[in-house]
Design an enzyme around this catalytic site. Structure first.
Site, PDB file in Angstrom:
ATOM      1  N   HIS A  91       0.824  -1.209   0.000  1.00 25.19           N
ATOM      2  CA  HIS A  91       0.000   0.000   0.000  1.00 25.19           C
ATOM      3  C   HIS A  91       0.859   1.261   0.000  1.00 25.19           C
ATOM      4  CE1 HIS A  91      -3.435  -2.486   0.840  1.00 25.19           C
ATOM      5  NE2 HIS A  91      -2.918  -2.916   1.963  1.00 25.19           N
ATOM      6  N   HIS A 112       6.281   6.870   6.268  1.00 26.97           N
ATOM      7  CA  HIS A 112       5.867   6.271   4.991  1.00 26.97           C
ATOM      8  C   HIS A 112       5.358   7.384   4.089  1.00 26.97           C
ATOM      9  CE1 HIS A 112       2.159   6.342   7.415  1.00 26.97           C
ATOM     10  NE2 HIS A 112       1.643   6.762   6.274  1.00 26.97           N
ATOM     11  N   HIS A 129       4.457  10.857   6.020  1.00 29.25           N
ATOM     12  CA  HIS A 129       3.896  10.755   7.364  1.00 29.25           C
ATOM     13  C   HIS A 129       4.925  10.141   8.302  1.00 29.25           C
ATOM     14  CE1 HIS A 129      -0.470  10.726   5.672  1.00 29.25           C
ATOM     15  NE2 HIS A 129       0.020  11.949   5.803  1.00 29.25           N
ATOM     16  N   THR A 173      -5.250   7.073   8.152  1.00 31.35           N
ATOM     17  CA  THR A 173      -5.849   7.245   6.823  1.00 31.35           C
ATOM     18  C   THR A 173      -5.942   5.934   6.057  1.00 31.35           C
ATOM     19  OG1 THR A 173      -3.766   7.746   5.726  1.00 31.35           O
ATOM     20  CG2 THR A 173      -4.950   9.607   6.700  1.00 31.35           C
TER      21      THR A 173
HETATM   22 ZN   LIG Z   1      -0.021   7.865   5.895  1.00 28.61          ZN
END
Ligand SMILES: [Zn+2]
Ligand SMILES: *[C@@H]1O[C@H](CO)[C@@H](O)[C@H](O)[C@H]1NC(C)=O
Ligand SMILES: *[C@@H]1O[C@H](CO)[C@@H](O)[C@H](O)[C@H]1NC(C)=O
Ligand SMILES: *[C@@H]1O[C@H](CO)[C@@H](O)[C@H](O)[C@H]1NC(C)=O
Ligand SMILES: *[C@@H]1O[C@H](CO)[C@@H](O)[C@H](O)[C@H]1NC(C)=O
Ligand SMILES: *[C@@H]1O[C@H](CO)[C@@H](O)[C@H](O)[C@H]1NC(C)=O
Ligand SMILES: *[C@@H]1O[C@H](CO)[C@@H](O)[C@H](O)[C@H]1NC(C)=O
Ligand SMILES: [Zn+2]
Length: 584
Positions: A87, A115, A141, A221
């Protein structure tokens, strides 16, 4: 023996189920972002979700948001490994070394990983947060967990995430820290690669001013979207070479790995004292503020002094017939659950629609538009109140409804800077029991046949029932009742209208609007109309007519109207009579 293999099967079965149930993605699977809420045990459908769009004009300074204290952010040996999770790409930090505190955080947070979120190889941007609708190419982040909290994901401020926007430059360093990081990018989602370079978190952050940041309470998120995050979004972006940004989608095979903006649901965004915020320019319709309508042109960066401003007075006699002004095509205007919420902006009552649901095309517009919102302009609470923005032959109607549409091929940011970026549909509103035709103009009533039954009362009753919930400025209410735009418009004639190029009628008055002003008015019960000024607490929210300069107002070809032939017959009859009486 049999029992233990049965148990093993059950366990494996459970694991497989569990894995299938928790599967999610950004595109191309069952649980895309709009369906994350359906993942069992997820919080993605709750009301304090992230990311959000930060509207800088609504941000308030919070003096408690002082400078952060970072521990070991300049350590060159803090990154343990890099992993493609399927992801995102994650940098895993060594345990219990880096820390963050201060910055208005309550306590000390232990930094565990960073990330990234990005767009695609076509240069589509992919930051998660947006600033006044602007999406940056990427967002980093940095995730930290509150020390001394056993279950950070279950504590409303158990996790602190520092968000950094990443901006693309044409000619940036191709050999610095970000180049080192991108050398670890891989499409292999199984392995976790040891990090063997010297690189600190501060190297990645670069020269971003860490005293300028936004703060709000939100969520993770990605599923399960736990509402456990104290968000910090730094105002200044990290600038890196666009060729390095391209390596994220290219080398990982992952594209558009960001969640769309979530609703604020009454939350506020605060900013540290050093954050530059747009100066607030109080404008109003009367003269009880800094900028009354005659001074809107003095609001910095406003277009209110331009030569294609709206509203205008429409002189019906001077409107030029344009054969291209054909019928409109309205998509999903009958949708009864299209209104996301209704809000009191302090200048109007606005109904914000769900995104990408309703559309308008045809009508000589030349483009497809998606419908964003509709709102109202009104006068006072008196019986003979006049409050429309446009006037026809100097006749002002009691109210005016504006349905605002954005060209589908443009972002909102682009649309407000493009001459036909927005299409606004204006409908006059009159009392259902109004006497036929009043005021100076009469021509514009020609196309409307004799009064029709008001089939739209139900929709207006439902809509106005929400006004008592939004008496406070900036308050909003979710709309649960079934109300469609079609229901509000009723059987009003949508084939007869005026067309001209103009502007938004509130600051910054951008000249980006193709205006459609319909000839026939919507008929609404007088008492329901009076609820707008009564509940909102302000009146006469319309801008005076602007000068036309050298603009032309076009009109649809008048329908083969009933009076036409009749008039002609009468005329002929008269002529005949005249001739007959002539002593020839
Ligand atoms: Zn994030
Ligand atoms: C910072 O990192 C060093 C190792 O590089 C470690 O010895 C030290 O304890 C860390 N500082 C804190 C406050 O954890
Ligand atoms: C700060 O954190 C502590 C410990 O987690 C908590 O008990 C306290 O209520 C928090 N204070 C505020 C103002 O949130
Ligand atoms: C982003 O980068 C562009 C150059 O590519 C630059 O013009 C712009 O000012 C940068 N934006 C910010 C906020 O630094
Ligand atoms: C992964 O990248 C390698 C080259 O680095 C390429 O050969 C391979 O096809 C890629 N695999 C997938 C699944 O994209
Ligand atoms: C906070 O940080 C900024 C920039 O990093 C610095 O200019 C300012 O002096 C700092 N303020 C305090 C009170 O330390
Ligand atoms: C609006 O302006 C555009 C040029 O920007 C022009 O092509 C178009 O005909 C104008 N439409 C009207 C209704 O004046
Ligand atoms: Zn308006």
């Amino acid at each position: 023996m049999h029992l233990s293999s049965l148990l093993l099967c059950l366990c494996l079965g459970a694991l497989a189920n569990c894995a299938a149930g928790s599967q999610w993605c950004y595109t191309g699977c069952e649980h895309t972002p709009s369906n994350w809420k359906d993942i069992s045990g997820s919080f993605c459908g709750k009301n304090k979700q992230s990311p959000i769009n930060i509207t800088t004009s609504h941000v308030k300074i919070d003096q408690n948001l002082r400078n952060f204290t970072f521990v070991n952010f300049s350590s060159q040996h803090i990154i343990k490994s890099i992993k493609n999770t399927g992801h995102t790409v994650k940098g895993i930090l060594k345990d219990n070394e880096a820390e963050v505190s201060g910055g208005g955080l309550n306590g000390t947070y232990s930094t565990i990983q960073f990330h990234l979120h990005w767009g695609d190889t076509e240069h589509h941007p992919g930051s998660e947060h947006t600033i006044d609708g602007h999406r940056y190419p990427m967002e980093m982040h940095i995730v930290s967990l509150k020390k001394g909290v056993p279950q950070p994901t279950e504590d409303s401020e158990g996790i602190a995430v520092l968000g950094f926007f990443i901006n693309a430059t044409d000619d940036g360093d191709m050999s610095g820290p970000w180049s080192t990081l991108t050398s670890y990018l891989t499409n292999d989602t199984d392995s976790e690669v040891d990090f063997n370079h010297t690189l600190s978190i501060n190297d990645l952050i670069g020269n971003v001013n860490l005293a300028k940041f936004y703060r709000y309470m939100g969520s993770l998120t990605t599923p399960n979207c736990n509402e456990a995050v104290v968000w910090t979004v730094f105002q200044e972006p990290i600038n890196i070479n666009k060729n390095l940004i391209q390596k994220f989608p290219m080398k990982t095979g992952l594209t558009n790995v960001f969640r769309p903006a979530q609703s604020m649901n009454g939350r506020h965004v605060y900013a540290s004292p050093a954050t530059p915020l747009p100066p607030s320019h109080p404008w109003c319709y009367d003269d009880h503020c800094e900028y009354s309508p005659s001074k809107w042109n003095m609001i910095p960066q406003s277009h209110c002094g331009g030569k294609s401003q709206s509203p205008v007075n429409i002189e019906a006699r001077n409107a030029v017939t344009d054969e291209h002004l054909k019928a409109f095509s309205f998509t999903k205007f009958d949708e009864k659950h299209a209104i996301k919420y209704i809000t009191n902006t302090g200048h109007a009552v606005k109904c914000v629609l769900k995104e990408d649901m309703l559309e308008v095309s045809g009508g000589g517009l030349g483009y497809d538009y998606s419908t964003l919102q509709f709102h109202f302009h009104w006068g006072s609470a008196s019986h003979d109140s006049e409050g429309s923005e446009h006037t026809v032959d100097s006749h002002r109607y009691p109210m005016e409804m504006h349905i605002v549409n954005k060209r589908k091929d443009l972002s909102l940011e682009q649309a407000i800077q493009t001459p036909n970026g927005l299409a606004v549909l204006g409908f006059f509103i009159e009392a259902a029991d109004a006497p036929k035709s009043s005021g100076g103009g009469s021509e514009h009533h020609e196309a409307s046949p004799t009064s029709k039954p008001t089939s739209n009362t139900d929709a207006w009753k439902k809509l106005t029932s929400y006004l008592s919930h939004i008496k406070d400025i900036s308050s909003k209410a979710d709309v649960a009742e079934e109300i469609s735009i079609e229901g509000l418009l009723g059987d009003v004639d949508r084939a007869a209208y005026y067309r001209y190029n103009g502007s938004l009628t509130t600051p910054s008055c951008n000249e980006a609007v193709v205006w459609t002003v319909f000839k026939e008015s919507i008929k609404v019960d007088r008492n329901l109309m009076m609820m707008f000024p009564t509940h909102a607490g302000y009146r006469n929210v319309f801008r005076p007519a602007q000068s036309l300069h050298n603009r032309t107002i076009f009109t649809t070809a008048s329908a083969p109207s009933v009076p036409g032939p009749v008039t002609l017959c009468l005329l002929l009859a008269c002529l005949c009579a005249l001739f007959n009486n002539l002593p020839l």
